[in-house]
Design a protein around this motif. Sequence first.
Motif, short mmCIF file in Angstrom:
data_model
loop_
_atom_site.label_atom_id
_atom_site.label_comp_id
_atom_site.label_asym_id
_atom_site.label_seq_id
_atom_site.Cartn_x
_atom_site.Cartn_y
_atom_site.Cartn_z
N ALA A 135 0.67 -1.32 0.06
CA ALA A 135 -0.06 0.05 -0.24
C ALA A 135 0.73 1.22 0.01
CB ALA A 135 -0.93 -0.08 1.27
N VAL B 254 0.10 3.90 7.19
CA VAL B 254 -0.55 3.07 6.29
C VAL B 254 -0.36 1.67 6.74
CG1 VAL B 254 -1.01 2.49 4.02
CG2 VAL B 254 -1.31 4.91 4.69
N THR B 255 0.99 1.44 6.90
CA THR B 255 1.72 -0.03 6.96
C THR B 255 2.56 0.12 8.20
OG1 THR B 255 1.83 -0.04 4.48
CG2 THR B 255 3.64 -1.41 5.90
N GLY C 249 -10.14 -2.44 7.94
CA GLY C 249 -9.64 -2.22 6.43
C GLY C 249 -8.18 -2.50 6.38
N CYS C 250 -7.65 -3.34 7.14
CA CYS C 250 -6.24 -3.73 7.35
C CYS C 250 -5.94 -5.18 6.79
CB CYS C 250 -5.61 -3.54 8.61
SG CYS C 250 -3.98 -3.59 8.82
N ARG D 261 -6.95 -7.42 2.39
CA ARG D 261 -7.46 -6.70 3.70
C ARG D 261 -8.80 -7.37 4.16
NH1 ARG D 261 -7.01 -0.56 1.04
NH2 ARG D 261 -4.75 -0.73 0.36
N ARG E 160 -3.56 -0.07 6.50
CA ARG E 160 -3.78 -0.82 5.59
C ARG E 160 -3.17 -2.23 5.52
NH1 ARG E 160 -7.42 1.86 5.72
NH2 ARG E 160 -8.30 3.43 4.62
#
Length: 422
Positions: A166, A247-248, A333-334, A384, A293
Motif C-alpha cells: 500500500a 498506512v503500513t 480495513g487492514c 485486507r 492498510r
Amino acid sequence: MDELAVHRYAPGPRARLGSGPPRSWSVLGEPSTAAERMHRARVSGAAPAVAVVLGEHYGRHADRALLQGLALRRTHGWPLVLVHRGAGGGSLLRAVALEEPGPPLATVELTCAGAGATVAEVARAALGDTRWPDPPGSRRDVLAGADGRTSFAHWRPSALPRGAPADGPVLITGGLGGLGLRIAAVLAAAGADDITLLDVTPPGALPRADAAVLGRLRARVPGLRVLTADVTDRAAVTRTLAGARPVTVVHCAGRVAGAPVSDCAPGDLAALRGPKATGLSHVLAAVRHSSLRALLCFGSVTSHRAHRMMGGYGLANEILRRRALAVAPQLPGCAVVVAEWSLWSGAGQAHRMGVVAGAARQGMAPIPLRTGLDAVTRLLAWPRGPEHAAALLLTPVAYGALPTAVGDEGDTAGHSGRRANL
C-alpha cells in the motif's frame, strides 16, 4: 536455496480421541468454569496429574502457573495438560518435551464456549493418546469443540499474493535492526518516501555495517525519521508516536535469548514476550487504526517447532501470533499477517549471533536475505479484512523436520520482487 515453502495453519479433520484413565488433578491457573470442571473430575486415589487452566489472554499469571506446573512434573513425575481458551502456551510445553523427556505433556485449546463441558474427558484422553503425528518438540495442540470432538491443526501449502504494498507512510519497529533497515531499503526502492524507524537502540550505537545501511537509506529517503523508544514502555511509545498515521506497520521488534525452560523464571519469559506481544499492543494503541492498510508481524518457526534452549522465545512468538490475529477484527480495513520465519542468513538476529552455519549443519537451512526481502513485499500485498487475517510459516524448501503439511490448498512458491541496492 532461492525458494520458500509457505504453509498456513488450519484445523484438520475432527474426530474423538481415545478415552484416558481417571486422574487426581492438581489444578493451577485461572478460576473459571473449565477449572471448576477439572476440580470436580478429580478422582481420589487415581494417578495424579497437573492441569494448568488459562483463559483467553496470556500474561504474567500464565507464566507463573505454567512454570509451577512444570516444576511439579519435574519433581513428582506427574503428567501435565495445559487447557486454555486462546491464551496459548503450548510452545513452551513443546520445548520442555524436547529438553526434559518424561511424563506426558498435552495442550487442549477450547475453541468455543461450550467446549468446556467435556474438558476433563478431553484432557484425560490427550494425555493418554499415543497417535501424535509429529516427533517430540513439534507436537500439535488438540483443538476441542463443544461436542467433545477434537482435531489437530495441520499445515496446508499456501502461496503469497502478487501485488504492490500500500502507498503511504510506513512504520517499522525494530527499525534499526539488520532486518528492519533492509526492509526499509526494499520499500524505499519500491517507492516509499515516508518511512519511520522506531527502535530502542539510538542510531549512534549501531554496528558499522548497519550504520552504513542507515546512511544509504537516509540518502535515498530524505524525509526518513528515526525515533528512539522502548516498545515495552507504553508511555514512551505513545509520546514518541503522537499523531502518527502509518498506512503500513512492520513489527520487527524482538529480543532473542536462550535458556532451558527449567532455568526460566516468570520474569524471564515476560522479558522475551515484551518487545513482541506487549510492544505490538503499545504500538497499535498509539497509531490511528483508521489509517492502517497493512500490519505485518515478524514471528518465528520456534512457536511451532521447538528448539532446545529456545522455549521462552518460542512462547514469545506464539503469543505475538495470537495477539495479532485477535486484534484483526478491530482493523477492518487492514491486512493482518504474522510471518513465522525460520532463521535468515545475511541479516537478522541469528546472523548477528553467528548461529546460521551451525543451524544449517543440523538440517535447518536458512532463508537467504534476498529471498526473505522479496517475500516481505508480497506479504504486504495480503488481502485486507479480518476474514483474511493469517499466520504463515515461511521456510526454505530444504528446511528439515517441518510439521506435516496436508491438503492441496495452494502451491509452494518462490518469490520475486524489486530489489534494493544495499
